[in-house]
Scaffold this motif. Structure first.
Motif, mmCIF file in Angstrom:
data_model
loop_
_atom_site.group_PDB
_atom_site.id
_atom_site.type_symbol
_atom_site.label_atom_id
_atom_site.label_comp_id
_atom_site.label_asym_id
_atom_site.label_seq_id
_atom_site.Cartn_x
_atom_site.Cartn_y
_atom_site.Cartn_z
ATOM 1 N N VAL A 17 0.837 -1.203 0.000
ATOM 2 C CA VAL A 17 0.000 0.000 0.000
ATOM 3 C C VAL A 17 0.872 1.254 0.000
ATOM 4 N N CYS A 18 2.094 1.129 0.504
ATOM 5 C CA CYS A 18 3.018 2.272 0.472
ATOM 6 C C CYS A 18 3.220 2.778 -0.953
ATOM 7 N N HIS A 19 3.189 1.884 -1.939
ATOM 8 C CA HIS A 19 3.302 2.283 -3.353
ATOM 9 C C HIS A 19 2.229 3.313 -3.709
ATOM 10 N N PHE A 20 1.008 3.046 -3.282
ATOM 11 C CA PHE A 20 -0.141 3.857 -3.694
ATOM 12 C C PHE A 20 -0.202 5.163 -2.892
ATOM 13 N N ILE A 21 0.218 5.092 -1.631
ATOM 14 C CA ILE A 21 0.367 6.314 -0.845
ATOM 15 C C ILE A 21 1.388 7.228 -1.510
ATOM 16 N N ASP A 22 2.491 6.640 -1.934
ATOM 17 C CA ASP A 22 3.555 7.437 -2.552
ATOM 18 C C ASP A 22 3.068 8.119 -3.822
ATOM 19 N N LEU A 23 2.357 7.388 -4.663
ATOM 20 C CA LEU A 23 1.920 7.981 -5.921
ATOM 21 C C LEU A 23 0.883 9.083 -5.691
ATOM 22 N N ALA A 24 -0.026 8.862 -4.746
ATOM 23 C CA ALA A 24 -1.010 9.905 -4.446
ATOM 24 C C ALA A 24 -0.313 11.180 -3.994
ATOM 25 N N SER A 25 0.645 11.065 -3.096
ATOM 26 C CA SER A 25 1.372 12.241 -2.606
ATOM 27 C C SER A 25 2.181 12.891 -3.711
ATOM 28 N N TRP A 26 2.733 12.075 -4.585
ATOM 29 C CA TRP A 26 3.525 12.599 -5.702
ATOM 30 C C TRP A 26 2.647 13.447 -6.624
ATOM 31 N N LEU A 27 1.440 13.001 -6.853
ATOM 32 C CA LEU A 27 0.529 13.747 -7.722
ATOM 33 C C LEU A 27 0.027 15.024 -7.056
ATOM 34 N N VAL A 28 -0.211 14.966 -5.740
ATOM 35 C CA VAL A 28 -0.637 16.176 -5.025
ATOM 36 C C VAL A 28 0.499 17.193 -4.987
ATOM 37 N N GLY A 29 1.729 16.697 -4.829
ATOM 38 C CA GLY A 29 2.870 17.592 -4.714
ATOM 39 C C GLY A 29 3.193 17.943 -3.285
ATOM 40 N N GLU A 30 2.545 17.296 -2.347
ATOM 41 C CA GLU A 30 2.791 17.517 -0.928
ATOM 42 C C GLU A 30 2.757 16.173 -0.203
ATOM 43 N N GLN A 31 3.146 16.229 1.072
ATOM 44 C CA GLN A 31 3.044 15.055 1.919
ATOM 45 C C GLN A 31 1.808 15.172 2.812
#
Length: 722
Positions: free
Chosen positions: A562-576
Motif C-alpha cells: 500500500v506504500c506504493h499507492f500512498i507514494d503515488l497519491a502524494s507525488w501527484l498532489v505535490g505535498e506530503q
C-alpha cells in the motif's frame, strides 16, 4: 560448493558451483556426508521437468489457473515474463541426507559444531542450510549411510502413525519401493503383522526377507492370501506407498481391508474411486503429509517454534528421531537396501542408474567437503573495470529476475552488472548465468566489500531492507532499496542516520512516480491550481496462505505494498499528507490487514482515498486511479490506458516506471541529472504507511518529520535521491 540442480523447463541435470548458503538464526549449516535419492519422488520430478509445456499444464492445472488469473489482472506481458522466469530456473534436488554441523544459529537448540545430524528438506549439496528442527542428532551407533534415510523414513513413519494400528494388529503395504520397504520394516519393529504387496517379484522378496509376507499382486489370489494371513478378517490398515496415476492400488486396498479399516495414502496415486466399496465397509480414507506435523508450517520450519509434546506427540523431528533410535537399537536395518553409491561428482551417473536400472532402490551420494568451509566466489565471467557505476544485487527472487533485472538492463546497466548474492546461492548463480553478471558473491559482506561494486541494489525480503541499506551506505556505496524503506520508525531512524553520515545517494523503489502516464498527468495538473481529489482502487487479489507476505516479520501488505499507492497519491498532489486515517476489515492482527481503506489529507486541502481489497473479482484489473481537480479529470486504468477530460491519450505509453526510474538512478550517479539533497518524498511515504498501520491498531497519530512540500520544480524525478 557443489550442488545438483535440474532445469525446470527441460529437465537437464547439472552439478554446479554455487556459494555455500548462509544459515539464519533458526538454521544450521551442515557439511553433507551422505544424501539419499528418493527414487519415486525424484523420478517423478525429473519426468515432469522433462515433459513438454503441454504435459506440464495437464499435470498442474492449478498452476495454469493461477497464470490465467494473473494475466487477467496483471496483464499478459508481465505474466509471461514471470512464467518464463520460473520455467528458466534451476531447481535443487533431494531432501534426505546426513552430515556434520559446521555452524549453528543462535536460535537453534541442542545443536553444536561437530555434531552429526540427519537432515530433512535440504538438497544434494556439499553444504546445506537446514531448519534447526529438521536437523536431528545421530546416535553413535548409526552410520552416515543409515542416517541419510532419516527424512524418507519419517514419511513412512508418519503414514504408519496415521494408520493408528496397535501392537498385534495387521497392515498391508501396497507398493514396495523405497518408502514401502521402509514402511514394512518400521511396521515390523512396531509389533505388527505385515503384508507387502507389489507388482515386482524382487521387491516382494526383499520385504519377505525383512520378516513380512511378501506377495506379488495377482488379484483374487492375492486377496485370498491376505485373508488367510489375517484369519479371514482382512488387515486393520492399508498403507498405499505406490507411485502411479492409476487408481487401482486404492481400489484393490479396499478388497483386502477389514470392516471399518483405515486406508492411508502415502504415495502419489490416482483417486478415481467407486464409492460403494468404501461405503459398504465404512472405510476411512486418509492422507499422510510428508514427515509429520510441522512440515510446511512456517512457524515450525522457519521460525523454529516447536509443538509442545503434550499437545503434539509426534512431529517431523520426532519421527526422524524415532527412526534413528530404532536403527541404533538394531530393530530396524536399512543398509541392505542401498543398491548404488556414487561420489557427488558423478551425480549424473546416479540419476542415470535410477532411470535405467529397475532394481535400483536406495541410491546414495557421498561427499568429502571439509567441515570448516571457506567462502568462495563463483566467477561467471572475467571481471572488467568500467568508468560507469557498477551494480551489485542483493537478492535473486522472482521479482528480481522477472521484473527488475530486465528493467535494469533496459535502463542501460547491462554492461555494468558486477556481482549478485542471495541467501541460498543457487538463485544468484542462475540469475548471474542468465544476465551475464560477473560474480556470484557468497555473502552480503563479500559483495559490499568489493571495490568493483559502486551501487548496491537491495531486492531481498522486506525485513532486511533497512539493515542492508544502512550496511551498504556505511560501506561507501550508493544504495537502491526496494520498497518498503523501513518497517518501523526505529528502522527509519537508523537509515536516516546512516544517510546523514555518508555521502552516497539513496534511492527507494517507488517506481510508479516515474511511469510515463504519471509524468503526463503531472504536467496536466501543474498547469492549474488548487486542491485535487484522488480515488485509488486496488484489486490486490488473495495470496496463498503460505505466502511470505503473511509473515509478520515482513511487515504485511500495508507497509509492503500500500506504500506504493500512498507514494503515488502524494507525488501527484505535490505535498506530503498531514493527516492519515486507516480502516480495516478487522480480520487478523492490524499489521497484517489485507482489506483496508486509507484516507490522506494534505495541507492544500487535497485528499486521497486508497481502497485496497483482496476480495474483488479476479478479472477486474488491479489498479484504477481517478484524479479530479485543477480543472481536469484524469483516469489511469491499470497503467495501460490514460484518459484526460474524457479523451484517451495515446502518446503516453504504459508501464509502471521501473525502467524510467532505474535510468534516472544511473543519471544521478553519473552526474547527468540534478543531485537533490534529501529524499523527503520517500521518507514521507514511509512515515505515512507506518501511520496507517498504527491507525489500524487504534493508535491515532500524525506522521512525524513529514515535509509539507515535495520539490516539483526539477521534474518527475525530484525528491527521491540523496
Amino acid at each position: 560448493m557443489k550442488q545438483i540442480v535440474q532445469s525446470v523447463s527441460g529437465g537437464e541435470l547439472r552439478v554446479v558451483e554455487v556459494p555455500q548458503p548462509e544459515p539464519g538464526a533458526t538454521e544450521v549449516l551442515v557439511a553433507t556426508r551422505r544424501s539419499l535419492l528418493s527414487a519415486g519422488t525424484e523420478r517423478a520430478v525429473r519426468e515432469l521437468a522433462s515433459a513438454s509445456l503441454l504435459r506440464k499444464a495437464r499435470a498442474r492445472p492449478d498452476l495454469v489457473r493461477q497464470v490465467v488469473n494473473r494475466a487477467r489482472t496483471g496483464g499478459v506481458r508481465s505474466t509471461l515474463a514471470a512464467v518464463r522466469s520460473r520455467l528458466d530456473e534451476d531447481m535443487p534436488l533431494g531432501y534426505s541426507a546426513a552430515g556434520v554441523v559446521v555452524t549453528a544459529g543462535a536460535a537453534t537448540d541442542g545443536l553444536r559444531p561437530g555434531m552429526r545430524v540427519a537432515t530433512a528438506s535440504a538438497g544434494h549439496a556439499e553444504y546445506q542450510a537446514v531448519p534447526g528442527l529438521l536437523a536431528v542428532p545421530v546416535p553413535d551407533a548409526v552410520s552416515d549411510q543409515a542416517a541419510a534415510f532419516g527424512a524418507v523414513a519419517a514419511i513412512a513413519l508418519q503414514g504408519l502413525r496415521q494408520a493408528e494400528v496397535g501392537v498385534g494388529g495387521s497392515v498391508a503395504v501396497v507398493g514396495l519401493g523405497l518408502v514401502g520397504q521402509l514402511t514394512v520394516r518400521l511396521a515390523l519393529a512396531s509389533g505388527l503383522t505385515v503384508v507387502g504387496i507389489d507388482l515386482r517379484g524382487w521387491t516382494a522378496e526383499l520385504a519377505g526377507g525383512a520378516g513380512a509376507l511378501g506377495l506379488v499382486e495377482a488379484g483374487a489370489a492375492t486377496t485370498e492370501q491376505v485373508m488367510e494371513a489375517t484369519r479371514g478378517r482382512g488387515v486393520d490398515a492399508v498403507l498405499i506407498t505406490a507411485a502411479t496415476t492409476s487408481s487401482e492400488p486404492v481400489a484393490r486396498s479396499a478388497e483386502i481391508a477389514r470392516d471399518r479399516a483405515r486406508l492411508v495414502v502415502v504415495g502419489d496415486v490416482g483417486l478415481d474411486l467407486d464409492r460403494r466399496r468404501f461405503y459398504e465397509r465404512e472405510l476411512d480414507l486418509r492422507f499422510a503429509r510428508s514427515y509429520g506435523p510441522g512440515r510446511y508450517d512456517r512457524a515450525y520450519e522457519e521460525w523454529g517454534v516447536d509443538y509442545p509434546i503434550g499437545h503434539v506427540r509426534w512431529t517431523a523431528r520426532r519421527n526422524v528421531e524415532t527412526y534413528l533410535d530404532l536403527v541404533a537399537s538394531g530393530r530396524v536395518a536399512v543398509d541392505d537396501m542401498v543398491t548404488h553409491v556414487f561420489d557427488v561428482e558423478r551425480a549424473t551417473s546416479a540419476y542415470e542408474v535410477l532411470a535405467s536400472d529397475p532394481r535400483s532402490l536406495a541410491v546414495q551420494l557421498t561427499y568429502s567437503a571439509p567441515a570448516q568451509p571457506t567462502s568462495r566466489v563463483a566467477t561467471i565471467r572475467p571481471r572488467h573495470r568500467s568508468t560507469s557505476p557498477r551494480a551489485g544485487l542483493i537478492g535473486a527472487g522472482t521479482y528480481a529476475k522477472a521484473t527488475f533485472l530486465p528493467a535494469l538492463k533496459a535502463a542501460g546497466w547491462g554492461d555494468d552488472l558486477a556481482a549478485i548474492t542471495s541467501a541460498k546461492g543457487l538463485s544468484a548463480r542462475h540469475a548471474a548465468e542468465r544476465n551475464d553478471i560477473a560474480v556470484v558473491a557468497p555473502t552480503v559482506e563479500d559483495l559490499l566489500a568489493r571495490d568493483d561494486v559502486d551501487v548496491a541494489f537491495v531486492l531481498s525480503r522486506h525485513d532486511s531492507h533497512a539493515e542492508l541499506a544502512v550496511r551498504a551506505l556505511d560501506a561507501g556505496k550508493h544504495v537502491f532499496v526496494e520498497k518498503p524503506l523501513a518497517l518501523t520508525r526505529d528502522e527509519l531512524d537508523d537509515v536516516l542516520a546512516a544517510y546523514d553520515r555518508n555521502p552516497g545517494h539513496l534511492f527507494v523503489g517507488f517506481n510508479r512516480r516515474h511511469a510515463p502516464m504519471v509524468a503526463y498527468t503531472r504536467k496536466v495538473l501543474t498547469a492549474g491550481s488548487g486542491p485535487i481529489t484522488i480515488a485509488y482502487r486496488v484489486n490486490a487479489g488473495q495470496l496463498p496462505a503460505a505466502h511470505w507476505y503473511h509473515d509478520r516479520r515482513q511487515g504485511g501488505r500495508v507497509r509492503g505494498e500500500v506504500c506504493h499507492f500512498i507514494d503515488l497519491a502524494s507525488w501527484l498532489v505535490g505535498e506530503q499528507p498531514r493527516v492519515v486515517h486507516a480502516y480495516g476489515s478487522g480480520r487478523g492482527e492490524p499489521g497484517l490487514e489485507e482489506d483496508v481503506s486509507v484516507l490522506l489529507g494534505y495541507p492544500d486541502g487535497s485528499t486521497a482515498t486508497i481502497t485496497y481489497s483482496t476480495r474483488g473479482h479476479r478479472r477486474t484489473p488491479k489498479e484504477r486511479l481517478e484524479i479530479l481537480g485543477r480543472g481536469h479529470t484524469v483516469l489511469i486504468d491499470d497503467f495501460r490506458r490514460l484518459e484526460v477530460d474524457g479523451r484517451e491519450v495515446k502518446r503516453a505509453p504504459g508501464g509502471k516506471g521501473h525502467q524510467e526510474q532505474l535510468a534516472h538512478v544511473r543519471a544521478v550517479i553519473t552526474g547527468n541529472a540534478p543531485h537533490q539533497r534529501g529524499f523527503e518524498a520517500s521518507i514521507g511515504t514511509t512515515e505515512a504507511a507506518l501511520s496507517a498501520v498504527a491507525a489500524l491498531a487504534g493508535i491515532p497519530q500524525l506522521p512525524a518529520r513529514l515535509p509539507t512540500q515535495i520539490d516539483v520544480d526539477s521534474g518527475v524525478n525530484a525528491g527521491i535521491s540523496s
